[in-house]
Design an enzyme around this catalytic site. Structure first.
Site, PDB file in Angstrom:
ATOM      1  N   GLU A  30       3.286  -5.556   7.713  1.00  0.00           N
ATOM      2  CA  GLU A  30       1.558  -4.587   8.237  1.00  0.00           C
ATOM      3  C   GLU A  30       1.892  -4.341   9.707  1.00  0.00           C
ATOM      4  O   GLU A  30       1.786  -3.104  10.558  1.00  0.00           O
ATOM      5  CB  GLU A  30       0.732  -5.224   7.471  1.00  0.00           C
ATOM      6  CG  GLU A  30      -0.102  -4.816   6.035  1.00  0.00           C
ATOM      7  CD  GLU A  30       0.767  -5.873   5.253  1.00  0.00           C
ATOM      8  OE1 GLU A  30      -0.133  -5.913   4.153  1.00  0.00           O
ATOM      9  OE2 GLU A  30       1.201  -7.248   6.233  1.00  0.00           O
ATOM     10  N   GLY A  34       0.569  -4.963   0.841  1.00  0.00           N
ATOM     11  CA  GLY A  34      -1.020  -5.417  -0.549  1.00  0.00           C
ATOM     12  C   GLY A  34      -0.483  -5.850  -1.550  1.00  0.00           C
ATOM     13  O   GLY A  34      -0.946  -6.973  -2.404  1.00  0.00           O
ATOM     14  N   GLU A  62      -0.490  -9.598  -1.081  1.00  0.00           N
ATOM     15  CA  GLU A  62      -2.235 -10.042  -0.856  1.00  0.00           C
ATOM     16  C   GLU A  62      -3.149  -9.942  -2.339  1.00  0.00           C
ATOM     17  O   GLU A  62      -3.465 -10.889  -2.715  1.00  0.00           O
ATOM     18  CB  GLU A  62      -3.087  -9.197  -0.714  1.00  0.00           C
ATOM     19  CG  GLU A  62      -2.832  -9.112   1.330  1.00  0.00           C
ATOM     20  CD  GLU A  62      -3.236  -8.542   2.703  1.00  0.00           C
ATOM     21  OE1 GLU A  62      -4.396  -7.852   3.047  1.00  0.00           O
ATOM     22  OE2 GLU A  62      -3.162  -6.921   1.995  1.00  0.00           O
ATOM     23  N   ALA A 111       0.771  -0.991  -0.013  1.00  0.00           N
ATOM     24  CA  ALA A 111       0.242  -0.090  -0.148  1.00  0.00           C
ATOM     25  C   ALA A 111       0.656   0.840   0.336  1.00  0.00           C
ATOM     26  O   ALA A 111       2.251   1.275   0.351  1.00  0.00           O
ATOM     27  CB  ALA A 111      -0.782  -0.072   1.217  1.00  0.00           C
TER      28      ALA A 111
END
Length: 719
Positions: free
Chosen positions: A123, A100, A103, A61
């Site tokens: 994270e 992310g 992910e 992110a």
């Protein structure tokens, strides 16, 4: 921000383009949604390959978006759409797939990684959890145990480990995108349901409750008071016990709880502060980071005690040849065995050969004549260090840098004994030097920008978080620590026990309370320092609790323990008792309670109940107050630098951001009132008197920490 191209006739290649790490910004997410829709609607496209520009898949992110409103498509439905696509989706992972980014790859049906790639869900290190399905898909892919460990630690894994765990399907040493295209072509037309991780059953095992309970106990012990690791365990537990739709809702709920928390803000602040650590303007307006550093091809280390050994290991592991010098043959042999042993164990753990060929051990200063830089790490004694500097100046090249691993001695005084003061810089490592990340780079009034730049670059090369600091007693970390230590023993005088103080500090987030740390380090370490500074000794009158020494209230309790031979773990007795030789388990020491009671009775001190809140306020706010004074004095460039020193050198809990950030979160006006209150109660403790800078910041409305520098601009740097 996501480039769409056709390849090999039937493939769509979607490339993330957001340098430097192709973070999933709003624009990138928007581009991904448009590109995936286009690929799925194009009848000629039979499979899709995702990759990143410039050899990097995706760093996760865009953290800068966390502080504002999240615009653009949400990551969760975007990844769901990729996974639900009726055409094979293949992730070509180069460089990194983190957060992310991983992910996104887990939403694809297949994953292939370059052998040098790194993958992970970090994270938790930002006070968050992987909330785009990471806590639900990864356990369904690699199992409960492995996923729990990776998610709760944020650890990165190599491509080879990822293959072994089952995160990726293939590892390649060649062109990753080409290999991903070959894989995509080979699976066209094959059923995809088995590759859709969200369709897999929960990761149930007979011992699921025991595994989750054990993981929860571990993270609570390892990350005291931190919310994110606990939330990670709870979310992974949901993957083990609930269908995906329920698990993803639980993941969302947990993320909502911690996303706006002060802990998440603190850890994200620490992330950016670490990136900026060490930026510094010199008094003449030059900046060391605008000065080209020299290349250090060969280094010397003088002294092979605990610190020297760790320094030598750090240099060797970075591929820098080292000449290690001791002045005594027995100490040289001990040092040689210790250094080679550390390197051999490290090499065995990593499956490589130990780089012992980079080491030279010697008793002769003349062996140092060809080094580019030497680090002196002898005993913390000014006269001894001066003799070493004098001897070095006779044998080193005239352009060789001379560095000292002092923890607080005057750099200018050391530099004055040789004819090259501009080449003298302090390198304050922290024990054990090959493990601890912090390096305080200390320069004096005559240290050159080139010398500072060289040492900063060397520190970065050996994997340290480097902070440039000015020359004053104790520099930054130890100058502040003195007041933290003082408050802890004053609290004992006033009625607390070591256990009560340590428990409060550990509940705050420290891995160990201050008295446990003192026992571990050895109480005689501080005792020697106090003797050398004139605080204690045969010529000093017996101390009464209200007496000042060197301008401050002084408490003799630690000295009295040392005089009784209670030196901590090494003697089995200190503030705590250790029941067996070599034991590290601190147990309450009944003798200490009697010792404190006798002391208070002797000096007429009426003990009172000390709350955990008072412990935290006096210890933490005394640290921050001295930090404000350090900023006033121009010893560091910013409050962020102070916080990095405490995060990486002194065990300050990361989810508290650092002592300066903690003060900003508490509220500067509240900090001011608390300090004024405690200073009224203890006027014989000048360190509790609020600093000028704190008063000034409160007077202008308590600006956020990033704006404090603007209120320092009219203060003259002491450097």
């Amino acid at each position: 921000m996501a480039r769409y191209t056709r390849a090999r006739g039937s493939l769509a290649l979607i490339t993330l383009t957001h340098p430097p790490v192709n973070a999933l910004s709003a624009a990138v997410r928007r581009g991904l949604v448009e590109s995936v829709t286009r690929a799925l609607e194009d009848e000629q496209v039979k499979a899709v390959v995702f990759c990143g520009e410039n050899g990097i898949f995706c760093g996760g992110a865009d953290i800068k978006e966390f502080s504002g409103s999240m615009l653009g498509p949400s990551l969760v439905p975007m990844i769901h759409n990729i996974e639900r696509g009726d055409k094979p989706m293949v992730a070509a992972i180069e460089g990194v797939a983190l957060g992310g980014g991983l992910e996104l790859a887990l939403g694809c049906h297949y994953r292939i990684a370059h052998t040098k790639a790194r993958l992970g869900l970090p994270e938790v290190t930002l006070g968050l959890l992987p909330a785009a399905g990471g806590t639900q898909r990864l356990p369904r892919l690699i199992g409960l145990h492995a996923a729990m460990e990776l998610i709760t630690t944020g650890r990165h894994v190599s491509a080879r480990e990822a293959l072994r765990l089952g995160i990726v399907d293939q590892v390649t040493e060649g062109g990753t995108v080409e290999a991903a295209m070959e894989l995509a072509l080979s699976v066209i037309g094959q059923p995809l349901n088995l590759r859709r991780l969200s369709l897999r059953d929960p990761v149930w095992t007979p011992d699921v409750e025991a595994v989750c309970d054990a993981a929860l106990a571990l993270v609570k012990r390892r990350s005291r008071g931190a919310m994110a690791p606990v939330a990670c365990v709870q979310s992974v537990r949901a993957a083990a016990m609930l269908p995906y739709s329920k698990g993803i809702e639980r993941e969302k709920q947990l993320m909502g709880t911690i996303f706006e928390s002060g802990q998440a803000r603190a850890m994200q602040y620490a992330f950016f502060a670490q990136r900026n650590a060490g930026k510094w303007s010199l008094p003449n307006g030059a900046q060391w980071n605008n000065t080209k550093p020299r290349d250090v091809q060969r280094a010397g280390v003088i002294g092979l005690g605990t610190m020297g050994r760790g320094i030598a290991v750090s240099l060797i592991k970075a591929g820098i040849p080292v000449v290690a010098l001791e002045m005594d043959a027995k100490q040289l042999e001990l040092g040689k065995n210790a250094v080679t042993g550390i390197l051999q164990r490290d090499a065995q753990r990593r499956g490589i050969s130990p780089p012992l060929d980079l080491l030279t051990f010697t008793l002769s200063f003349h062996q140092l004549r060809d080094v580019d830089l030497v680090i002196e790490a002898v005993f913390e004694d000014m006269n001894l260090k001066k003799r070493v500097f004098s001897d070095l100046s006779k044998v080193l090249r005239v352009d060789a840098l001379i560095c000292t691993n002092t923890s607080g001695l005057n750099i200018d005084e050391l530099a004055a004994v040789i004819d090259r003061p501009p080449l003298v810089v302090g390198m304050h490592f922290f024990a054990p030097a090959h493990v601890m990340k912090l390096l305080e780079v200390v320069y004096g009034t005559r240290s050159s920008p080139e010398a500072v730049a060289t040492v900063m670059a060397l520190g970065k090369r050996i994997g340290k978080v480097c902070v440039a600091v000015g020359n004053c007693p104790g520099f930054v970390g130890n100058r502040m620590l003195k007041h933290y230590l003082d408050q802890s023993v004053f609290l004992l005088e006033e009625g607390a026990t070591p256990e009560e103080v340590d428990q409060a500090l550990e509940e705050f987030g420290f891995a160990m309370g201050i008295f446990k740390v003192a026992d571990l380090s050895g109480l005689d370490v501080g005792w020697r320092v106090r003797k050398a500074s004139g605080l204690i000794g045969p010529d000093v009158d017996p101390v009464k609790p209200s007496r000042w020494r060197l301008g401050r209230r002084y408490c003799p309790l630690p000295d009295m323990l040392c005089q009784q031979g209670r030196l901590g773990q090494k003697t089995g007795r200190g503030w705590y008792v250790y029941e067996s030789p070599g034991s590290k388990e601190a147990k309450s020491n009944p003798e200490i309670r009697n010792f404190l009671e006798d002391y208070r009775h002797k000096y007429g001190i009426e003990p009172r109940h000390i709350t955990s809140q008072e412990v935290i306020e006096r210890c933490a706010l005394a640290l921050a107050n001295e930090g404000f004074r350090i900023l006033e004095d121009g010893i560091v460039a910013s409050p962020e630098d102070i916080d990095m020193i405490y995060l990486f050198g002194y065990g300050w809990p990361r989810h508290r951001g650092g002592p300066m950030f903690y003060a900003s979160q508490v509220g500067l006006s509240v900090v001011l009132k608390k300090l004024e209150h405690y200073h009224r109660l203890h006027p014989d403790v000048p360190s509790l008197e609020p600093s000028r800078l704190l008063r000034r910041l409160v007077a202008v409305g308590s600006p956020p920490i990033q704006q404090w520098r603007t209120h320092l601009s009219n203060l003259r740097s002491h450097l």
